[in-house]
Design an enzyme around this catalytic site. Structure first.
Site, short mmCIF file in Angstrom:
data_model
loop_
_atom_site.label_atom_id
_atom_site.label_comp_id
_atom_site.label_asym_id
_atom_site.label_seq_id
_atom_site.Cartn_x
_atom_site.Cartn_y
_atom_site.Cartn_z
N SER A 105 9.60 69.82 50.78
CA SER A 105 8.36 70.50 51.13
C SER A 105 7.15 69.71 50.60
O SER A 105 6.97 68.57 51.00
CB SER A 105 8.45 71.93 50.60
OG SER A 105 7.41 72.72 51.10
N ASP A 155 11.48 76.73 61.02
CA ASP A 155 10.59 76.60 59.85
C ASP A 155 9.21 77.17 60.20
O ASP A 155 8.54 76.66 61.11
CB ASP A 155 10.48 75.11 59.47
CG ASP A 155 9.79 74.90 58.15
OD1 ASP A 155 8.93 75.72 57.78
OD2 ASP A 155 10.12 73.92 57.46
N HIS A 186 12.62 77.10 56.37
CA HIS A 186 12.05 76.15 55.40
C HIS A 186 12.98 75.94 54.20
O HIS A 186 12.91 74.92 53.52
CB HIS A 186 10.68 76.67 54.93
CG HIS A 186 9.82 75.61 54.31
ND1 HIS A 186 9.30 74.55 55.03
CD2 HIS A 186 9.39 75.43 53.03
CE1 HIS A 186 8.59 73.77 54.22
NE2 HIS A 186 8.63 74.29 53.00
C1 MLT Z 1 2.42 71.51 51.53
O1 MLT Z 1 1.51 72.19 51.12
O2 MLT Z 1 2.69 70.37 51.13
C2 MLT Z 1 3.24 72.13 52.60
O3 MLT Z 1 2.53 73.16 53.20
C3 MLT Z 1 4.52 72.64 52.10
C4 MLT Z 1 4.36 73.58 50.94
O4 MLT Z 1 4.35 73.10 49.84
O5 MLT Z 1 4.28 74.79 51.14
#
Ligand code: MLT
Length: 208
Positions: A105, A155, A186
């Site tokens: 992520s 996701d 996700h």
């Molecule tokens: C981010 O902010 O890098 C992406 O939206 C993924 C997350 O960390 O939620």
């Protein structure tokens, strides 16, 4: 020993044939989070796991965002440079080869930014639920850099077109990109672990 910029954990490897892993957690994670995943993905590899230095309502991240999926571009550039310097200092301190990043992520997104902005830092990357970190990426050169992208078909955070764009940018830079979309959201699943483990095992055999 030079003081390293990021709070981190380092687990020395037992198998010198395995490329070290740079573990990059998701929003709200920390340096301990991905250690079990790292050991599962590449048993015996050295593990270097920093904590993101940005706080969002107390939750560590690797760069600032303005809202979900909208990233502070200047901060992405600045934090990618800081993390690249950390990796280079940690390699010297611990005597490590260039690592393969394993990011989840937000951790996958900073790994993708580092690939584009500091292509010499990583030997490759496993990007779990990544999206495009830079709207206007520089023309990076990543000849034959192996990259595995694992996305989730359901996701809610990462649009399919966005991650397809990221894969295309990395491919155009010369990276050897494998992109798979799994029937999930996700959150990571056993399928991610199985695919990433196999992909990393294939890379260590090639390097040995
Ligand atoms: C981010 O902010 O890098 C992406 O939206 C993924 C997350 O960390 O939620």
């Amino acid at each position: 020993m030079k003081e390293l910029s990021h709070i981190h954990r380092f687990v020395p490897g037992r198998d010198s044939g395995r490329t070290p892993l740079l573990l990059l957690h998701g929003t709200g994670g920390d340096e301990a989070d991905l250690l079990p995943l790292g050991s599962a993905l590449s048993p015996g590899a050295s593990l270097l796991s920093p904590r993101g230095r940005v706080l969002e309502n107390g939750m560590p991240r690797f760069f600032r965002r303005l809202q979900e999926g909208v990233f502070d571009q200047e901060d992405v550039v600045r934090r990618a440079a800081e993390l690249a310097a950390f990796v280079s200092d940690a390699r010297e301190a611990y005597g490590l080869a260039a690592p393969i990043a394993v990011g989840f992520s937000n951790g996958a997104n900073i790994a993708a930014a580092m690939l584009m902005l500091h292509p010499e830092v990583l030997a490759g990357a496993v990007l779990l639920r990544a999206m495009t970190p830079l709207q206007d990426p520089p023309a990076a050169s990543l000849p034959h850099t192996p990259v595995l992208i694992l996305s989730g078909a359901q996701d809610p955070i990462v649009p399919a077109a966005d991650v397809a764009g990221l894969a295309a940018v990395l491919r155009n830079a010369g990276a050897e990109v494998t992109h798979k979309t799994l029937p999930t959201g996700h959150t990571l699943t056993q399928m991610d672990v199985t695919l990433a483990t196999q992909w990393l095992a294939d890379r260590s055999t090639q390097g040995a």
